[in-house]
Design an enzyme around this catalytic site. Structure first.
Site, PDB file in Angstrom:
ATOM      1  N   ASP A  33       8.344   8.062   9.753  1.00 10.57           N
ATOM      2  CA  ASP A  33       7.663   8.973   9.148  1.00 10.57           C
ATOM      3  C   ASP A  33       6.823  10.025   9.800  1.00 10.57           C
ATOM      4  OD1 ASP A  33       8.223   7.744   6.609  1.00 10.57           O
ATOM      5  OD2 ASP A  33       6.281   6.132   7.062  1.00 10.57           O
ATOM      6  N   LYS A  55       7.182  12.868   4.796  1.00 14.11           N
ATOM      7  CA  LYS A  55       7.026  13.531   3.541  1.00 14.11           C
ATOM      8  C   LYS A  55       5.898  14.359   3.709  1.00 14.11           C
ATOM      9  CE  LYS A  55       8.366   9.562   0.884  1.00 14.11           C
ATOM     10  NZ  LYS A  55       8.302   8.511   1.957  1.00 14.11           N
ATOM     11  N   MET A 170      -5.568   7.797   1.482  1.00 13.97           N
ATOM     12  CA  MET A 170      -5.022   9.066   0.693  1.00 13.97           C
ATOM     13  C   MET A 170      -6.235   9.859  -0.182  1.00 13.97           C
ATOM     14  SD  MET A 170      -1.143   7.870   0.199  1.00 13.97           S
ATOM     15  CE  MET A 170      -1.448   6.099  -0.116  1.00 13.97           C
TER      16      MET A 170
HETATM   17  C1  LIG Z   1       1.203   6.704   2.867  1.00 12.38           C
HETATM   18  S1  LIG Z   1      -0.451   5.934   3.538  1.00 12.38           S
HETATM   19  C2  LIG Z   1       0.296   4.620   4.409  1.00 12.38           C
HETATM   20  C3  LIG Z   1      -0.393   3.639   4.938  1.00 12.38           C
HETATM   21  C4  LIG Z   1       0.201   2.826   5.981  1.00 12.38           C
HETATM   22  N1  LIG Z   1       1.343   2.215   5.524  1.00 12.38           N
HETATM   23  C5  LIG Z   1      -0.849   1.698   6.504  1.00 12.38           C
HETATM   24  O1  LIG Z   1      -0.836   0.616   6.237  1.00 12.38           O
HETATM   25  O2  LIG Z   1      -1.843   2.325   7.194  1.00 12.38           O
HETATM   26  C6  LIG Z   1      -1.216   7.171   4.256  1.00 12.38           C
HETATM   27  C7  LIG Z   1      -2.599   6.936   4.584  1.00 12.38           C
HETATM   28  O3  LIG Z   1      -2.854   5.992   5.313  1.00 12.38           O
HETATM   29  C8  LIG Z   1      -4.191   6.428   5.977  1.00 12.38           C
HETATM   30  N2  LIG Z   1      -3.989   6.500   7.616  1.00 12.38           N
HETATM   31  C9  LIG Z   1      -2.743   6.149   8.039  1.00 12.38           C
HETATM   32  N3  LIG Z   1      -2.839   6.336   9.494  1.00 12.38           N
HETATM   33  C10 LIG Z   1      -4.349   6.888   9.681  1.00 12.38           C
HETATM   34  C11 LIG Z   1      -4.780   6.937  10.909  1.00 12.38           C
HETATM   35  N4  LIG Z   1      -4.454   6.948  12.056  1.00 12.38           N
HETATM   36  N5  LIG Z   1      -6.338   7.328  10.539  1.00 12.38           N
HETATM   37  C12 LIG Z   1      -6.866   7.594   9.470  1.00 12.38           C
HETATM   38  N6  LIG Z   1      -6.184   7.338   8.339  1.00 12.38           N
HETATM   39  C13 LIG Z   1      -4.857   6.930   8.438  1.00 12.38           C
HETATM   40  C14 LIG Z   1      -4.669   7.849   5.624  1.00 12.38           C
HETATM   41  O4  LIG Z   1      -5.524   7.427   4.443  1.00 12.38           O
HETATM   42  C15 LIG Z   1      -3.297   8.391   4.860  1.00 12.38           C
HETATM   43  O5  LIG Z   1      -3.584   9.250   3.879  1.00 12.38           O
END
Ligand SMILES: C[S@@+](CC[C@H](N)C(=O)[O-])C[C@H]1O[C@@H](n2cnc3c(N)ncnc32)[C@H](O)[C@@H]1O
Length: 243
Positions: A33, A55, A170
C-alpha cells in the site's frame, strides 16, 4: 506457495514484528500500500518484484483487482507478501483479501502488525486506557462509503462523557462533522483532542487542541485523532535540560 498478509506496523521499520521481517527477507514479490514506507520495503530482497497498489485519490486500484492479483501471483511464486500498513485486519481490507484467498483455495498466513490506532496515540503521549480515567477505547473510521450508516454519535458521546477514549482513523476530512456531532450529543467543547500525523516516521507531528477547535486545526495526513479525557495526559519523555 503461500500468500502472507503482513502487518507492516505504523511506519518505523523497527516496529515490524520479527516474523514479518523474516518473511519479507525471503519474499519473491511484495504487493504493498501507499502507507508502507520505503524503510520497510527495503527489507525485501533487491530481486523481489514490488507492486504498489496504493489507493491514491484519482487512481485507486479496485479491491477486486488486488484480490485477483494475489491469487494469480500465488500460482507463480513461492512467497507472496501482501504488505499492509499497521495491522492487516484493522481498516485495511485484509479481511476481504483473506476471504478471496479462502475462496480461491490459496494457502495464506496472516501476521499481525502494530496498528496506528494504538501507536499514534502512544506517540502523542496518550495512554488510551489509563487506569482510573478510561476503561474503554473505541476505534472508529471517519470515512465511510456512500450510503453506509452514520456512527452512533449518541453512544460514542456517552462513552467519552464517562471517560472513555475514541480513536479516529481516516478522520481528517470529516473532523468538523465529528466534532459537531460529539458536541451536539453532550461532549464538552473543552475536551482535549490529541492528533498524531505521520506517527513513528521522521515526519511525525503531534498536536493538541480542544474539541471545539478541531474543525479549524490544520492537520496533515495520515493522522489519528484521539478524543477523551486521556488525551489531556502527555506522557512523552521529556528531554533533560541542556547543560
Ligand atoms: C486505511 S487505514 C489503515 C490502518 C492500518 N491498517 C492500521 O492498523 O494502522 C489508514 C489510516 O490509518 C491511520 N494511519 C496509518 N498510519 C499512520 C501513521 N503513521 N500516523 C498516523 N496515522 C496513521 C490514518 O488515520 C490513516 O488514514
Amino acid at each position: 506457495l503461500t500468500v502472507w498478509l503482513v502487518g507492516a506496523g505504523p511506519g518505523d521499520p523497527e516496529l515490524l514484528t520479527v516474523r514479518a521481517a523474516a518473511v519479507l527477507a525471503r519474499a519473491d514479490v511484495v504487493v504493498h500500500d501507499a502507507l508502507v514506507g520505503s524503510g520497510v520495503l527495503d527489507l525485501a530482497p533487491a530481486r523481489a518484484e514490488r507492486i504498489d497498489v496504493g489507493k491514491r485519490p484519482g487512481a485507486p486500484v479496485p479491491q477486486g483487482d488486488i484480490n485477483e492479483l494475489l491469487v494469480e501471483l500465488a500460482r507463480r511464486h513461492d512467497t507472496v507478501v501482501r504488505l499492509k500498513g499497521g495491522d492487516p485486519y484493522v481498516f485495511g481490507r485484509g479481511g476481504e483479501e483473506a476471504l478471496a484467498l479462502l475462496e480461491a483455495n490459496v494457502a495464506f498466513e496472516v501476521i499481525p502488525g502494530i496498528s496506528a490506532a494504538f501507536a499514534a496515540p502512544l506517540t502523542a503521549g496518550v495512554p488510551v486506557t489509563h487506569r482510573g480515567v478510561s476503561a474503554s477505547v473505541t476505534v472508529l473510521t471517519g470515512h465511510r462509503r456512500h450510503g453506509e450508516p452514520e456512527p452512533d454519535w449518541a453512544a460514542l458521546s456517552m462513552l467519552i462523557v464517562h471517560g472513555g477514549t475514541v480513536v479516529v482513523l481516516m478522520g481528517v476530512g470529516q473532523r468538523a462533522v465529528i466534532a459537531a456531532e460529539l458536541m451536539g450529543h453532550g461532549v464538552q467543547a473543552q475536551t482535549t483532542v490529541a492528533i498524531t500525523a505521520h506517527a513513528t516516521t521522521r515526519r511525525q507531528h503531534v498536536m493538541r487542541c480542544r474539541l471545539d477547535q478541531l474543525a479549524a486545526t490544520a492537520i496533515e495526513t495520515p493522522a489519528v485523532i484521539t478524543i477523551g479525557a486521556v488525551a489531556a495526559l502527555d506522557l512523552r519523555p521529556r528531554r533533560p535540560p541542556a547543560g
